[in-house]
Design an enzyme around this catalytic site. Structure first.
Site, PDB file in Angstrom:
ATOM      1  N   SER A 118      29.036  11.092 -79.416  1.00  0.00           N
ATOM      2  CA  SER A 118      29.671  12.083 -78.843  1.00  0.00           C
ATOM      3  C   SER A 118      29.885  13.540 -79.406  1.00  0.00           C
ATOM      4  O   SER A 118      29.987  14.566 -78.753  1.00  0.00           O
ATOM      5  CB  SER A 118      29.401  11.870 -77.665  1.00  0.00           C
ATOM      6  OG  SER A 118      28.397  10.585 -76.608  1.00  0.00           O
ATOM      7  N   ASP A 357      25.435   7.487 -70.407  1.00  0.00           N
ATOM      8  CA  ASP A 357      25.829   7.250 -71.664  1.00  0.00           C
ATOM      9  C   ASP A 357      26.562   4.967 -71.042  1.00  0.00           C
ATOM     10  O   ASP A 357      25.899   4.090 -71.879  1.00  0.00           O
ATOM     11  CB  ASP A 357      26.899   7.860 -72.288  1.00  0.00           C
ATOM     12  CG  ASP A 357      27.432   6.884 -73.440  1.00  0.00           C
ATOM     13  OD1 ASP A 357      26.403   6.728 -74.870  1.00  0.00           O
ATOM     14  OD2 ASP A 357      28.025   7.153 -73.477  1.00  0.00           O
TER      15      ASP A 357
END
Length: 549
Positions: A118, A357
């Protein structure tokens, strides 16, 4: 080809030390040369400008929604689950952003990684420049974990350009606000894990690198130091998320009312960054629970700092169990828009659903999908709050997960259920004689039946249980069920395929096609005129006192 030049802040310091006139300072661009001439930047900019009607695309406000880990299979499964929760068969349902008029794809790889993280992906979206795994707001010239490589490699972000140009700015996340995705909007760090000073090596601290939480609270001062003529910079207007522990001293006296740990704060430098923020913005509102959030009057509020949990905020399905109460992602989105709309020049807002996530990492499709549905609710709330004739909304993901929809289940079969084939009412059996579910994971912790548990992270208190299991008597639709995984790992991993981009509002057609992920910055920059407005502000004559300083 790689680029490395002196830091922009250093150039400004040299200019001031040598008596350079104001007109020379006016030549400083909002985006430093090494960033503007990076192939990622130049090619991305050219790609967007070459699309039809790009030059005519102009928007007052830009909102970027990021579903962390929301790959295409996640979108599909969330769409079906939401439909089935409404009493539909499910497949015919649409998430709010499914109805957006334009769709494209983004390549998610990092400069040094086929399957990304990320930090690198969000840095690309916010700066127009792809970078390495694990670093935030800096170019690929960085060496992860080496503080000395930061100077001269800092990238300017869309949020920073919006600030320089006089727009209101906001960041929302259900993860810690110092976590990789939100941090990439404002921080420059050699390591995504440097969330507070206790996370940093002594060498980095001695070399002058600062932690991510401190960079958030010091954002206005830091940006003004880099751009002394940026007179409209007044700090990020709305910050809401989790991660309170990184802003408080490691002293129980600073615990919040809903602290879970005996000592909530992690900081070892004694700084109470929440107090520092309140001192810097006495007109602002600091809140940490649902009551404080509900009391915010957007019409009379110019600054909001909300830290609703010690670590990450709760999963949407588990939110009712929060001790002091937490606002939902859609509630935070609506409130943020109402506050930011007070700025007549417009605003830039980034909204992250960070726990999609985390649900996937824990192997919990239920938690990942219910958080994805809440992201859809937040997008719907935004659409209902804005005028799409002057607001561009982009919905995308930073990366996907190894989450699959498989088998041959019949239409309307529960997406979290066992596979039941067309023409049958009984679960299909695999070659090993056992039933199997429609959704599952390539790797991760493996199957666990936790009943009605709504916190996916509870699985980390158990042993890894990968491989095939007999699901005959197990309710796989329960909130606490974790799907089977093929390869045993301590955490399910990201995947490397492209993710979707959805667009609505002026210039939204620019999301179409298959794009480098860094092109998302250039779309926002083009429609919001972020760089152009920032350069315009920097080109204004300096005040008399600065000309002779």
């Amino acid at each position: 080809m790689k680029f490395k030049v002196a830091a922009l802040a250093g150039a400004v310091a040299v200019a001031m030390a040598t008596g350079t006139q104001a007109n020379d300072l006016n030549k400083i661009d909002s985006v430093p040369s090494y960033q503007k001439y990076s192939p990622w930047y130049t090619q991305g900019q050219a790609n967007i400008k070459a699309k039809p009607f790009a030059a005519l695309s102009k928007s007052r406000n830009v909102i970027l929604f990021v579903g962390d880990g929301m790959g295409v299979s996640t979108i599909t499964a969330a769409r079906i689950l939401e439909g089935q929760l409404k009493g539909m068969q499910g497949e015919e349902n649409d998430l709010s952003f499914d109805l957006f008029p334009y769709t494209g794809m983004a390549k998610t790889y990092n400069v040094d990684a086929q399957t990304p993280d990320s930090a690198g992906t969000m840095t690309a979206m916010m700066s127009g420049v792809k970078t390495d795994v694990g670093v935030i707001g800096v170019s690929e010239e960085i060496e992860r974990g080496d503080c000395s490589t930061v100077a001269g490699n800092e990238l300017v972000t869309a949020l920073e350009l919006a600030e320089i140009g006089g727009k209101a700015t906001g960041i929302i996340s259900t993860a810690r606000i110092t976590h990789a995705t939100p941090a990439a909007t404002y921080a420059k760090s050699a390591d995504r894990n440097w969330e507070d000073n206790s996370d940093m090596p002594e060498e980095a601290l001695a070399q002058g690198c600062t932690d991510i939480a401190a960079q958030l609270v010091d954002f206005e001062a830091n940006l003004k130091a880099r751009f002394p003529q940026a007179d409209r910079v007044d700090g990020i207007d709305v910050v809401m998320g989790g991660g309170r522990r990184h802003f408080l001293p490691n002293d129980a006296a600073y615990n919040s009312a809903d602290a879970v740990s005996s000592v909530e704060g992690d900081r070892t430098d004694g700084r109470d960054l929440t107090a520092e923020w309140k001192q810097a913005y006495p007109q602002g509102v600091y809140v940490y629970d649902q009551f404080g959030f509900d009391a915010i009057d957007p019409a009379s509020t110019s600054k909001v700092f909300g830290l609703f949990n010690e670590s990450h905020m709760q999963y949407e399905a588990d939110r009712v169990n929060d001790i002091a109460g937490e606002p939902s992602l859609s509630e935070m989105t609506s409130k943020a828009i109402d506050v930011l709309a007070n700025n007549k020049k417009g605003y830039f807002l980034m909204v992250e659903s960070g726990r999609i996530d985390h649900g996937h990492h824990a192997g919990s499709a239920y938690n990942a999908l219910t958080d994805a549905i809440e992201l859809s609710n937040a997008v719907k709330a935004a659409v209902e709050s804005v005028d799409l004739s002057n607001t561009t909304i982009i919905v995308t993901a930073d990366h996907s997960h190894v989450f699959t929809i498989a088998g041959y289940p019949k239409r309307g079969n529960p997406i979290l259920g066992k596979v039941v084939s067309v023409g049958s009412d009984e679960p299909e059996l695999a070659a090993d004689g056992m039933p199997y579910t429609t959704v599952g994971y390539m790797n991760g912790y493996g199957m666990r039946d936790l009943g009605n548990e709504t916190d996916a992270d509870e699985i980390y208190g158990y042993d890894i249980n990968a491989g095939r299991m007999d699901l005959s008597s197990i309710d796989t639709e329960a909130s606490g069920y974790h799907q089977e995984a093929l390869i045993p790992l301590g955490s399910e991993t990201h995947a490397g395929e492209d993710v979707a981009i959805y667009g609505a509002g002026p210039g939204a057609h620019l999301v179409s096609g298959t794009n480098e992920q860094s092109n998302i910055f250039h779309i926002m920059n083009q429609v919001g005129k972020l760089e152009a407005n920032a350069d315009k502000e920097l080109s204004k004559p300096a005040p008399w006192w600065r000309r002779w300083w």
